[in-house]
Design a protein around this motif. Structure first.
Motif, PDB file in Angstrom:
ATOM      1  N   LYS A   1       0.813  -1.218   0.000  1.00  0.00           N
ATOM      2  CA  LYS A   1       0.000   0.000   0.000  1.00  0.00           C
ATOM      3  C   LYS A   1       0.848   1.270   0.000  1.00  0.00           C
ATOM      4  N   CYS A   2       2.162   1.147   0.218  1.00  0.00           N
ATOM      5  CA  CYS A   2       3.007   2.337   0.260  1.00  0.00           C
ATOM      6  C   CYS A   2       3.003   3.020  -1.109  1.00  0.00           C
ATOM      7  N   ASN A   3       2.945   4.361  -1.125  1.00  0.00           N
ATOM      8  CA  ASN A   3       3.285   5.214  -0.008  1.00  0.00           C
ATOM      9  C   ASN A   3       2.077   5.728   0.780  1.00  0.00           C
ATOM     10  N   ALA A   4       0.944   5.049   0.637  1.00  0.00           N
ATOM     11  CA  ALA A   4      -0.187   5.314   1.530  1.00  0.00           C
ATOM     12  C   ALA A   4      -0.022   4.414   2.752  1.00  0.00           C
ATOM     13  N   CYS A   5       1.069   4.634   3.477  1.00  0.00           N
ATOM     14  CA  CYS A   5       1.409   3.795   4.623  1.00  0.00           C
ATOM     15  C   CYS A   5       2.113   4.662   5.660  1.00  0.00           C
ATOM     16  N   ILE A   6       2.665   4.045   6.704  1.00  0.00           N
ATOM     17  CA  ILE A   6       3.265   4.805   7.798  1.00  0.00           C
ATOM     18  C   ILE A   6       4.738   5.085   7.545  1.00  0.00           C
ATOM     19  N   GLY A   7       5.475   4.067   7.101  1.00  0.00           N
ATOM     20  CA  GLY A   7       6.906   4.249   6.858  1.00  0.00           C
ATOM     21  C   GLY A   7       7.602   2.930   6.601  1.00  0.00           C
ATOM     22  N   THR A   8       8.906   2.983   6.448  1.00  0.00           N
ATOM     23  CA  THR A   8       9.696   1.777   6.157  1.00  0.00           C
ATOM     24  C   THR A   8      10.972   1.713   7.005  1.00  0.00           C
ATOM     25  N   SER A   9      11.057   2.512   8.058  1.00  0.00           N
ATOM     26  CA  SER A   9      12.306   2.658   8.803  1.00  0.00           C
ATOM     27  C   SER A   9      12.766   1.379   9.492  1.00  0.00           C
ATOM     28  N   ILE A  10      11.852   0.449   9.769  1.00  0.00           N
ATOM     29  CA  ILE A  10      12.247  -0.749  10.514  1.00  0.00           C
ATOM     30  C   ILE A  10      12.044  -2.032   9.708  1.00  0.00           C
ATOM     31  N   CYS A  11      11.829  -1.909   8.392  1.00  0.00           N
ATOM     32  CA  CYS A  11      11.585  -3.088   7.554  1.00  0.00           C
ATOM     33  C   CYS A  11      12.774  -4.047   7.560  1.00  0.00           C
ATOM     34  N   LYS A  12      13.998  -3.519   7.548  1.00  0.00           N
ATOM     35  CA  LYS A  12      15.173  -4.394   7.533  1.00  0.00           C
ATOM     36  C   LYS A  12      15.189  -5.322   8.736  1.00  0.00           C
ATOM     37  N   LYS A  13      14.726  -4.829   9.876  1.00  0.00           N
ATOM     38  CA  LYS A  13      14.681  -5.638  11.082  1.00  0.00           C
ATOM     39  C   LYS A  13      13.752  -6.841  10.905  1.00  0.00           C
ATOM     40  N   PHE A  14      12.627  -6.627  10.229  1.00  0.00           N
ATOM     41  CA  PHE A  14      11.701  -7.722   9.967  1.00  0.00           C
ATOM     42  C   PHE A  14      12.341  -8.754   9.038  1.00  0.00           C
ATOM     43  N   PHE A  15      12.910  -8.285   7.939  1.00  0.00           N
ATOM     44  CA  PHE A  15      13.442  -9.194   6.932  1.00  0.00           C
ATOM     45  C   PHE A  15      14.688  -9.935   7.408  1.00  0.00           C
ATOM     46  N   LYS A  16      15.439  -9.346   8.332  1.00  0.00           N
ATOM     47  CA  LYS A  16      16.624 -10.007   8.897  1.00  0.00           C
ATOM     48  C   LYS A  16      16.266 -10.850  10.124  1.00  0.00           C
ATOM     49  N   GLU A  17      14.964 -10.943  10.416  1.00  0.00           N
ATOM     50  CA  GLU A  17      14.449 -11.694  11.562  1.00  0.00           C
ATOM     51  C   GLU A  17      15.004 -11.181  12.888  1.00  0.00           C
ATOM     52  N   GLU A  18      15.282  -9.878  12.953  1.00  0.00           N
ATOM     53  CA  GLU A  18      15.673  -9.244  14.204  1.00  0.00           C
ATOM     54  C   GLU A  18      14.458  -8.691  14.934  1.00  0.00           C
ATOM     55  N   ILE A  19      13.301  -8.805  14.303  1.00  0.00           N
ATOM     56  CA  ILE A  19      12.007  -8.626  14.953  1.00  0.00           C
ATOM     57  C   ILE A  19      11.214  -9.889  14.678  1.00  0.00           C
ATOM     58  N   ARG A  20      10.802 -10.552  15.729  1.00  0.00           N
ATOM     59  CA  ARG A  20      10.068 -11.807  15.572  1.00  0.00           C
ATOM     60  C   ARG A  20       8.781 -11.757  16.378  1.00  0.00           C
ATOM     61  N   PHE A  21       7.753 -12.357  15.806  1.00  0.00           N
ATOM     62  CA  PHE A  21       6.532 -12.539  16.570  1.00  0.00           C
ATOM     63  C   PHE A  21       6.764 -13.667  17.578  1.00  0.00           C
ATOM     64  N   ASP A  22       5.976 -13.713  18.641  1.00  0.00           N
ATOM     65  CA  ASP A  22       6.197 -14.712  19.684  1.00  0.00           C
ATOM     66  C   ASP A  22       6.238 -16.130  19.130  1.00  0.00           C
ATOM     67  N   THR A  23       5.398 -16.411  18.130  1.00  0.00           N
ATOM     68  CA  THR A  23       5.363 -17.763  17.570  1.00  0.00           C
ATOM     69  C   THR A  23       6.653 -18.108  16.832  1.00  0.00           C
ATOM     70  N   TRP A  24       7.453 -17.097  16.487  1.00  0.00           N
ATOM     71  CA  TRP A  24       8.695 -17.344  15.763  1.00  0.00           C
ATOM     72  C   TRP A  24       9.780 -17.926  16.651  1.00  0.00           C
ATOM     73  N   LEU A  25       9.616 -17.870  17.943  1.00  0.00           N
ATOM     74  CA  LEU A  25      10.647 -18.399  18.826  1.00  0.00           C
ATOM     75  C   LEU A  25      10.641 -19.919  18.831  1.00  0.00           C
ATOM     76  N   SER A  26       9.620 -20.542  18.266  1.00  0.00           N
ATOM     77  CA  SER A  26       9.613 -21.984  18.082  1.00  0.00           C
ATOM     78  C   SER A  26      10.200 -22.303  16.710  1.00  0.00           C
ATOM     79  N   SER A  27      10.408 -23.591  16.454  1.00  0.00           N
ATOM     80  CA  SER A  27      11.013 -23.984  15.176  1.00  0.00           C
ATOM     81  C   SER A  27      10.029 -23.849  14.025  1.00  0.00           C
ATOM     82  N   ARG A  28       8.756 -23.762  14.346  1.00  0.00           N
ATOM     83  CA  ARG A  28       7.730 -23.657  13.298  1.00  0.00           C
ATOM     84  C   ARG A  28       7.415 -22.183  13.063  1.00  0.00           C
ATOM     85  N   LEU A  29       8.056 -21.615  12.079  1.00  0.00           N
ATOM     86  CA  LEU A  29       7.888 -20.186  11.814  1.00  0.00           C
ATOM     87  C   LEU A  29       6.552 -19.955  11.111  1.00  0.00           C
TER      88      LEU A  29
END
Length: 430
Positions: free
Chosen positions: A56-84
């Motif tokens: 939806k960008c650029n009708a969105c909030i921003g992209t400043s932390i996208c790299k963290k998501f893609f590098k898995e440096e931000i994980r949802f709680d379920t990601w801490l298990s082996s089943r991503l």
């Protein structure tokens, strides 16, 4: 004779080597042992652009932390298990984990500014009202609007550029507040300027879109916790998701033991007091409060968890937008609310406004039936007096001071309250 023997030996050696190669190729287990081991592939999840809202960008909030998501440096709680596995996209908020070194993790809140249903409904409204189609390029449609064309030409964010937006923060704007937004907008490189020269067209659309949908992330950016403001830390945005420091909602503490309830009630009163009196002369008020408006950090410190219903009145400059101008409405006024909803007059807001709502909605649930008589009776009497909202500002403030004096001895000083322990052992303040 010697030459013949050497030749024979050479042929025998070649024959033996050939037999060895054939044996290895016929025995899979031996061959696997002899060959280098295959590299271990780390399980990973490929983000969909739709889940993040990047489509939806650029009708969105921003992209400043996208790299963290893609590098898995931000994980949802379920990601801490082996089943991503990503959680359902229709949820409004998610509990996550954030790291800077891949070793230590800390809890974060990952939230949408509004529900996916409302986002989808707003997207459809943009296409049908502006381009008369069911689907369209949101960015192209919004760029054509009269408001955004004014934004493109503007050198400075002025009150006329935000008139009619539904955010309570912008209902009574001052130039000083708008300059603060531009100067501290965290989704662009910090220029420290009140002029919008450092904002690209894309940046301007993202800022306008965020202010139109929900001003919560903007408030976290312009009044940061490191300066003492009662908001969780803003960590960044990706698409239509916002990442901030994690807090537990106040509703989780309604059944807390008396000393915890007393401590949280005192903090709540202190936050309300700071909203009315602070060094920058801004008066903050709530247009609505509920059990998720406030949150508590793991150290026991209470913060404003959801700033979306906060309005701001500049006590130093006053409002530079008269109430009549607020009636202006366009597509940006209607992204998350009914276009017919009426604005609250800036002149109708009183100092006791937020306190009355908190006395009606939150404090009774936090303090009801927690203490022995006659203390409980005195607390209940105050809450009823406050909730009625009949007293003037001064007398209500005096009553709040008396309630605070009543609650102070009821809280304890121990490691459960890490935000003030062990300081409370050596200070009369606590």
């Amino acid at each position: 004779m010697g030459r013949w023997i050497c030749c024979l030996c050479s042929r025998v050696a070649d024959l033996l080597m050939l037999l060895l190669v054939l044996a290895l190729s016929c025995n899979p287990s031996t061959a696997a042992t002899a060959s280098p081991s295959a590299p271990h592939i780390k399980p990973s999840y490929s983000f969909g652009r739709t889940f993040l809202g990047l489509d939806k960008c650029n009708a969105c909030i921003g992209t400043s932390i996208c790299k963290k998501f893609f590098k898995e440096e931000i994980r949802f709680d379920t990601w801490l298990s082996s089943r991503l596995k990503l959680p359902p996209s229709y949820l409004l908020s998610y509990s996550g984990n954030y790291t800077d070194d891949a070793k230590s993790w800390r809890l974060v809140d990952i939230t949408r500014l509004t529900s996916k249903y409302r986002h989808d409904r707003a997207d459809k409204r943009i296409c049908t009202s502006l381009l008369k189609t069911k689907t369209c390029s949101l960015e192209r449609a919004l760029r054509r609007t009269h408001r955004f064309q004014k934004w493109l030409r503007a050198k400075r964010l002025t009150p006329d550029l935000v008139q009619g937006l539904s955010s309570p923060m912008l209902r009574c704007p001052s130039q000083r507040l708008l300059d603060r937004i531009v100067r501290r907008y965290a989704e662009v490189p910090d220029a420290g300027s009140i002029y919008m020269d450092h904002l690209t067209d894309r940046d301007k659309l993202r800022l306008l879109y965020t202010l139109s949908v929900n001003s919560h992330p903007i408030l976290l950016q312009i009044f940061p916790d490191v300066e003492g403001w009662p908001f969780p830390r803003y960590l960044g945005s990706c698409g239509r998701l916002v990442v901030s420091a994690s807090t537990r909602p106040l509703r989780d503490f309604y059944s807390a033991v008396p000393e915890v309830a007393a401590d949280l009630a005192l903090q709540l009163l202190a936050v309300l007091r700071s909203m009315g009196t602070n060094d920058l002369n801004y008066f903050f008020y709530f247009t609505h409060v509920d059990a998720g408006t406030f949150g508590v950090f793991s150290n026991g410190h209470l913060f404003i968890r959801d700033a979306s219903t906060l309005g701001i009145i500049d006590k130093e400059e006053g409002s530079q937008l008269i109430d009549g101008q607020q009636e202006y409405k366009d597509i940006f006024s209607c992204l998350t609310v009914d276009c017919q909803s009426a604005f609250v007059s800036c002149n109708s807001i009183r100092e006791k406004h937020s306190l009355v709502m908190v006395c009606q909605e939150l404090l009774p649930k936090l303090l009801k039936g927690k203490f022995l008589q006659p203390v409980q009776e005195k607390i209940d009497s105050f809450l009823q007096h406050c909730a009625d909202g009949l007293a003037d500002d001064q007398s209500l403030n005096e009553a709040v001071a008396k309630l605070a004096e009543l609650l102070k001895p009821l809280r304890s000083c121990d490691s459960r309250f890490a935000y003030r322990y062990p300081d409370c052992k050596y200070s009369d303040k606590y």
